[in-house]
Motif scaffolding. Structure first.
Motif, short mmCIF file in Angstrom:
data_model
loop_
_atom_site.label_atom_id
_atom_site.label_comp_id
_atom_site.label_asym_id
_atom_site.label_seq_id
_atom_site.Cartn_x
_atom_site.Cartn_y
_atom_site.Cartn_z
N UNK A 401 1.10 -1.47 0.40
CA UNK A 401 0.23 -0.32 -0.56
C UNK A 401 0.99 0.62 0.25
N UNK A 402 1.82 0.92 1.34
CA UNK A 402 3.02 2.33 1.02
C UNK A 402 3.83 2.47 -0.46
N UNK A 403 3.21 1.71 -0.91
CA UNK A 403 5.09 1.29 -2.20
C UNK A 403 3.89 2.44 -3.06
N UNK A 404 2.70 1.44 -4.04
CA UNK A 404 1.79 2.33 -4.51
C UNK A 404 1.09 3.54 -4.01
N UNK A 405 0.97 4.14 -2.52
CA UNK A 405 0.91 5.44 -3.13
C UNK A 405 2.40 6.38 -3.01
N UNK A 406 3.44 5.99 -3.22
CA UNK A 406 4.70 6.06 -3.69
C UNK A 406 4.74 6.32 -4.73
N UNK A 407 4.55 5.57 -5.75
CA UNK A 407 4.31 5.44 -7.56
C UNK A 407 3.60 6.11 -7.82
N UNK A 408 2.10 6.69 -6.77
CA UNK A 408 1.22 7.66 -7.03
C UNK A 408 2.30 8.78 -7.13
N UNK A 409 2.68 9.15 -6.91
CA UNK A 409 3.31 10.98 -6.44
C UNK A 409 5.09 10.78 -7.39
N UNK A 410 5.66 9.38 -7.56
CA UNK A 410 6.89 9.46 -8.48
C UNK A 410 6.47 8.10 -9.17
N UNK A 411 5.81 8.83 -10.06
CA UNK A 411 5.80 7.48 -11.50
C UNK A 411 6.56 6.60 -11.93
N UNK A 412 7.72 8.06 -11.69
CA UNK A 412 9.22 7.35 -12.68
C UNK A 412 10.63 7.30 -11.88
N UNK A 413 9.84 6.83 -11.04
CA UNK A 413 11.33 5.68 -9.80
C UNK A 413 11.44 4.96 -10.06
N UNK A 414 13.09 4.43 -10.78
CA UNK A 414 13.24 3.29 -10.75
C UNK A 414 13.02 2.23 -9.55
N UNK A 415 13.69 2.89 -8.44
CA UNK A 415 13.65 2.42 -6.56
C UNK A 415 12.99 2.16 -6.30
N UNK A 416 11.77 3.02 -6.94
CA UNK A 416 9.70 2.37 -6.38
C UNK A 416 9.82 1.34 -7.56
N UNK A 417 9.92 0.76 -8.21
CA UNK A 417 9.10 0.24 -9.24
C UNK A 417 9.84 -0.98 -8.72
N UNK A 418 11.37 -0.79 -8.75
CA UNK A 418 11.53 -2.04 -8.16
C UNK A 418 11.47 -3.23 -6.94
N UNK A 419 11.07 -1.78 -5.46
CA UNK A 419 10.90 -2.24 -4.50
C UNK A 419 9.15 -3.07 -4.97
N UNK A 420 8.37 -2.42 -5.68
CA UNK A 420 7.09 -3.08 -5.76
C UNK A 420 7.25 -3.99 -6.28
N UNK A 421 8.08 -4.61 -7.53
CA UNK A 421 7.87 -5.52 -8.25
C UNK A 421 8.45 -7.41 -6.62
N UNK A 422 9.66 -6.81 -6.00
CA UNK A 422 10.21 -7.86 -5.29
C UNK A 422 9.23 -7.96 -4.34
N UNK A 423 7.65 -7.13 -4.42
CA UNK A 423 7.03 -7.53 -3.03
C UNK A 423 6.28 -8.91 -3.70
N UNK A 424 5.90 -8.05 -5.08
CA UNK A 424 5.24 -8.93 -5.72
C UNK A 424 5.65 -10.58 -5.04
N UNK A 425 4.65 -11.68 -4.74
CA UNK A 425 4.60 -13.26 -4.86
C UNK A 425 3.70 -13.77 -6.46
N UNK A 426 3.34 -13.60 -6.65
CA UNK A 426 2.48 -13.91 -8.14
C UNK A 426 3.67 -13.34 -9.53
N UNK A 427 3.50 -14.72 -10.08
CA UNK A 427 4.98 -13.77 -11.96
C UNK A 427 3.68 -12.67 -11.89
N UNK A 428 2.46 -13.55 -12.48
CA UNK A 428 1.80 -12.51 -13.24
C UNK A 428 1.34 -10.71 -13.24
N UNK A 429 1.35 -11.11 -11.57
CA UNK A 429 1.22 -9.41 -11.09
C UNK A 429 2.89 -8.65 -11.23
N UNK A 430 3.73 -9.41 -11.06
CA UNK A 430 5.13 -8.74 -11.27
C UNK A 430 5.32 -8.99 -12.49
#
Length: 948
Positions: A401-430
């Motif tokens: 939830x926190x990471x997605x709110x962060x992506x709303x404010x920083x859509x072009x942040x590579x580090x936030x996208x990597x953190x979001x992908x690492x949090x996903x357990x489902x391969x399809x969601x990643x």
């Protein structure tokens, strides 16, 4: 006397040059160009020559026939030698003086003869006849004198002959003495050092020392202290006259200790409850950590605190000052004060990312979340604060939830996208997140690569093609595409890396050769060996001209990869280099060594097959291939047959074939091969191998016949003479062995091993004097040989002449100060045990790198039970020289006593791999005919068992 001129008024002598005698310069002297004044004229020269010729009774001849005069042909005839020179006044004066001397001596001799004649005359009255006889004697007195002197000289020499004349007849008689008579001469007694020992014994007399001297020596280094009834102590005087008061020393020590304890107790009283500096009031010692914390003075904290307060007050908008002040309070043990300071800093610097992060770290989880929310409100676009806020959450749902709110404010942040992908357990969601991320951030290489890994191979190709369009200068994408083809089983079919090199070259984005090698090693580490080879094949020669030292450069690259344990990369480098340099012997040797050490047996066979095909005239490759296939005798025979076709009459191949047959028990075939080899390749090595083969079979008579025939062909081979002597020793024929060694040292005087065998034979026979004589002759033939000096020192030591051995050692070390063998002999056998370490330190300084000396150091540490350091010295010795078998044997003996089974097995494996051949003890056992068929491991254990 009054009419005589003074010295300065007299005329100068002829040819006088002023100042010449005292070295004056600045004018022309006779020593430079001639006399300073003008020389004689031509008339004067002619007159002088005529006068000189007249005196000598010579006539000047105008023709040139005098050039052939007989007196000029004899170099000993000096008559008239200087007749053509200039006759000066000093020459005339010298001749006059010599004439006067001769006349005076003649008159003296005439008077002596006259007196003798007068006394012995039978008719003293006939005086006229007397004068006539004297005149006759005076005419030829010089000839009579010479005859008389010659007769006296001959009579003296006859009565007093020289030493060499006295022994001339005896020397001529020595020609009839045979070698057997020489060998049977009785030996003189050993008088070495007896006179010196007797003189030393007389000097080393001991006498009783008075008790007063002993008591004075005992009390000279002691302190005297007397304790009075009141407890005070009076100090005694020292040897140098000073006085030591122990009572005052003790009082001062107690005073200092008391002051330190009071200071520590005051510091602990002012510290807070959370402070780590506390002193036990009962007087017990505190822990080491507390003492280290107590060393920080409060005054230092106060000083730093004032400085930081001044910095904060002067510039409250500077976040680094607030952070430093808060960390100072943490170090002083005041976390509450630190939190208050950092909170004030956040108020003054709300846009500083670092100060908010410091505030979050200083607070607990609940307060940290509140502070993180405040920080996000102040700096909503700070990626670090969003990531820190995400880490404060405990469950994955809250983190997402926190990471997605962060992506709303920083859509072009590579580090936030990597953190979001690492949090996903489902391969399809990643995959969905990565697809969105690549749309928003098309310049991110990591996101494209991550998306390609999650897709199917077909989609991954499309994604990588799309990524190449977005990032045309990225070589990582091409490497990923090559690895994808390798995973699909088409790594060798599609030339991905070839296309990559062409594309990157057009884009001017071609990396350097070193970068490509690093990428290849990375692929090897991750298991993509085919991609690794493709990278090396397409990029190793990029940008290199034929003028460059490509072969040396590529060999260095391969060695560097081997040192980093990247063997597939090194193998690919060698393969590419061999395609360029097809017949390079050094490259094939390096490739074969790589496969031998780090490859399988099949890989080694393939490498050797390529080597013999490319370099058919290099016998080493054929021998290595036959050795590797020795377990398959038919295959080994085929290899040697092919080798014979390419290298006819090569002695190495003949001997390899003999060894193959002998090791497999085919004795008759081996003997026939040796016979054929002696006919087709008659070298001294083939003959030596034939003799050694018969000795190994126990047929010493056949070996003796062979060695006699061989010495007729090769009289200058030292090993053949050694074998002949050793065969006679095996047959207990010591006189014949002595004759063989004696003839050998005359034929090859520079061979040290023959001298050593000769000396040891004499010593074993009980003839120490003869052994010493042999070694003395050897040192004259080979002056600076450490082996000969060491053997002579050992002979003296074994004979009990320790002083003589030490004297020889001192002389040897003067001539060869960098010989590790001599230093080792001195340290271990000639000096006391207490002096070994000091001598070892001196030896290591003088001798740079010597394995014998390093093993000596390890043995000394071993004896002192310093096992770890001894093992380190053994390792250093092996690293310095792996061909020294004695080092391996000592190390194995050490590991046998103090090592584990794994360590022993590892050491034996390394020894077998290196196959050592040298060493004093190693060669003595390895070359024994009884141990001919034993392997390296067995030889190692035998040598270790013999060491003492």
């Amino acid at each position: 006397m009054a009419s005589r001129r003074d010295f300065l008024s007299q005329p100068a002598p002829e040819n006088y040059v002023a100042g010449l005698g005292r070295g004056a310069t600045g004018f022309t002297t006779r020593s430079d160009l001639g006399p300073a004044r003008e020389g004689p004229s031509e008339d004067q020269i002619k007159a002088a020559v005529a006068k000189r010729s007249a005196q000598l009774g010579l006539t000047e001849s105008k023709d040139d026939d005098d050039k052939d005069d007989g007196r000029y042909q004899d170099p000993d005839n000096e008559v008239g030698l200087f007749s053509g020179g200039i006759y000066e006044k000093d020459d005339e004066e010298a001749d006059q003086i010599w004439k006067e001397v001769e006349d005076k001596m003649g008159r003296r001799r005439q008077k002596q003869r006259l007196v003798v004649f007068t006394v012995t005359s039978p008719h003293p009255r006939k005086t006229p006849g007397l004068s006539v006889e004297i005149d006759e004697q005076n005419t030829d007195q010089s000839s009579h004198r010479e005859a008389r002197e010659q007769a006296e000289r001959e009579d003296y020499e006859r009565k007093n002959p020289k030493i060499q004349q006295q022994f001339a007849g005896l020397k001529r008689a020595l020609e009839t003495v045979t070698d057997e008579e020489w060998a049977n001469l009785p030996d003189p007694k050993d008088l070495t050092g007896r006179t010196k020992r007797a003189r030393t014994a007389r000097m080393e007399r001991f006498y009783a020392v008075p008790d007063s001297v002993l008591a004075a020596a005992r009390d000279s280094g002691q302190f005297g202290t007397t304790v009075a009834d009141d407890g005070t102590a009076t100090a005694g005087g020292n040897k140098d006259g000073t006085v030591t008061d122990f009572a005052k020393i003790g009082a001062a020590r107690d005073k200092v200790l008391k002051a330190r304890l009071e200071q520590e107790s005051q510091s602990s009283g002012t510290a807070t409850a959370g402070s780590a500096t506390s002193i036990d009031p009962r007087g017990y010692l505190t822990s080491l950590s507390n003492m280290q914390g107590a060393e920080k003075s409060i005054g230092d904290f106060e000083q730093f605190r004032k400085m930081l307060k001044s910095a904060v007050d002067s510039n409250p908008k500077h976040a680094a000052s607030w952070i430093a002040a808060a960390r100072l309070e943490i170090a002083a043990g005041k976390p509450v004060a630190a939190r208050n300071l950092i909170a004030k800093g956040c108020q003054h610097c709300p846009k500083s990312e670092d100060i908010w992060l410091e505030n979050i770290h200083l607070n607990e989880n609940r307060n940290a979340k509140i502070i993180a929310a405040q920080a996000i409100q102040a700096i909503p676009h700070s990626v670090k604060i969003w990531v820190e806020a995400m880490k404060l959450e405990n469950d994955p749902r809250s983190k997402k939830k926190v990471i997605r709110r962060a992506l709303d404010h920083n859509q072009e942040s590579e580090a936030l996208w990597k953190e979001a992908v690492n949090l996903e357990e489902d391969v399809e969601d990643a995959r969905i997140l990565l697809a969105k991320a690549t749309e928003l951030i098309p310049e991110s290489l990591d996101l494209w690569l991550a998306l390609a890994r999650l897709e199917t191979p077909a989609n991954a190709r499309k994604i990588l093609n799309k990524a190449v369009k977005k990032l045309p200068n990225s070589h990582e994408l091409w490497i990923a595409a090559a690895r994808l083809e390798e995973q699909m089983g088409e790594g060798t079919k599609k030339p991905v890396m070839k296309n990559a090199v062409k594309f990157l070259a057009k884009q001017n984005a071609m990396p350097k050769r070193e970068e490509w090698i690093a990428e290849a090693e990375k692929c090897e580490e991750e298991g993509a060996v085919i991609t690794c080879s493709n990278i090396i094949e397409e990029t190793l020669g990029w940008g290199l001209d034929e003028d460059d030292d490509r072969k040396e450069m590529w060999m260095e690259d391969a060695k560097a990869s081997i040192s980093r344990d990247k063997f597939a990369t090194a193998r690919a480098i060698y393969a590419y280099a061999l395609r360029v340099f097809v017949n390079s012997k050094s490259l094939y040797l390096a490739a074969v060594e790589l496969e031998r050490n780090h490859g399988t047996k099949d890989d080694l066979w393939r490498a050797l097959e390529k080597a013999v095909e490319a370099c058919p005239h290099v016998e080493n490759f054929w021998l290595m291939l036959a050795r590797e296939k020795a377990g398959q005798i038919d295959e080994a025979r085929r290899v040697l047959a092919r080798a014979f076709k390419q290298n006819p009459d090569n002695e190495d191949i003949w001997l390899a074939a003999v060894k193959l047959e002998a090791d497999n028990g085919f004795i008759d075939q081996a003997r026939d091969l040796l016979k054929t080899a002696r006919q087709n390749a008659p070298t001294d090595r083939v003959w030596m191998r034939s003799v050694a083969f018969e000795r190994q079979l126990g047929d010493n008579e056949a070996a003796l016949d062979l060695v006699r025939d061989a010495l007729l062909l090769f009289p200058g081979s030292p090993k053949l003479w050694m074998m002949k002597g050793q065969i006679y020793e095996d047959l207990d024929k010591l006189p014949e062995a002595r004759e063989a060694y004696s003839t050998g040292v005359r034929a090859v005087p520079s061979s040290v091993p023959i001298w050593l065998l000769y000396s040891r034979l004499e010593e074993r026979s009980g003839n120490v004097v003869k052994a010493r004589s042999v070694l003395d002759r050897a040192r004259q033939a080979v002056p600076k040989s450490p082996e000969l000096w060491t053997e002579l020192i050992r002979v003296e030591r074994r004979a009990g002449n320790l002083n003589q051995a030490k004297s020889l050692m001192a002389n040897a070390l003067q001539q060869m100060p960098k010989s590790g063998l001599l230093w080792a002999e001195r340290i271990l056998n000639l000096e006391a045990r207490t002096q070994r370490k000091s001598l070892l330190a001196e030896a290591i300084k003088k001798v740079e790198d010597d394995p014998i000396l390093l093993v000596t150091a390890a043995r000394i540490l071993w004896a002192e039970r310093r096992l770890d350091r001894a093992q380190n010295w053994f390792d250093k010795a092996l690293l310095l020289d792996r061909d020294m078998g004695d080092t391996w044997a000592w190390y194995y003996k050490f590991v046998t006593q103090h090592g584990t089974e794994e360590k022993r097995a590892e050491l034996v494996a390394k020894c077998v791999l290196n196959d050592p051949r040298h060493g004093e003890h190693w060669q003595a056992i390895a070359k024994d005919p009884k141990n001919a068929n034993k392997k390296t491991e067995e030889i190692l254990k035998l040598v270790a068992a013999e060491l003492k």
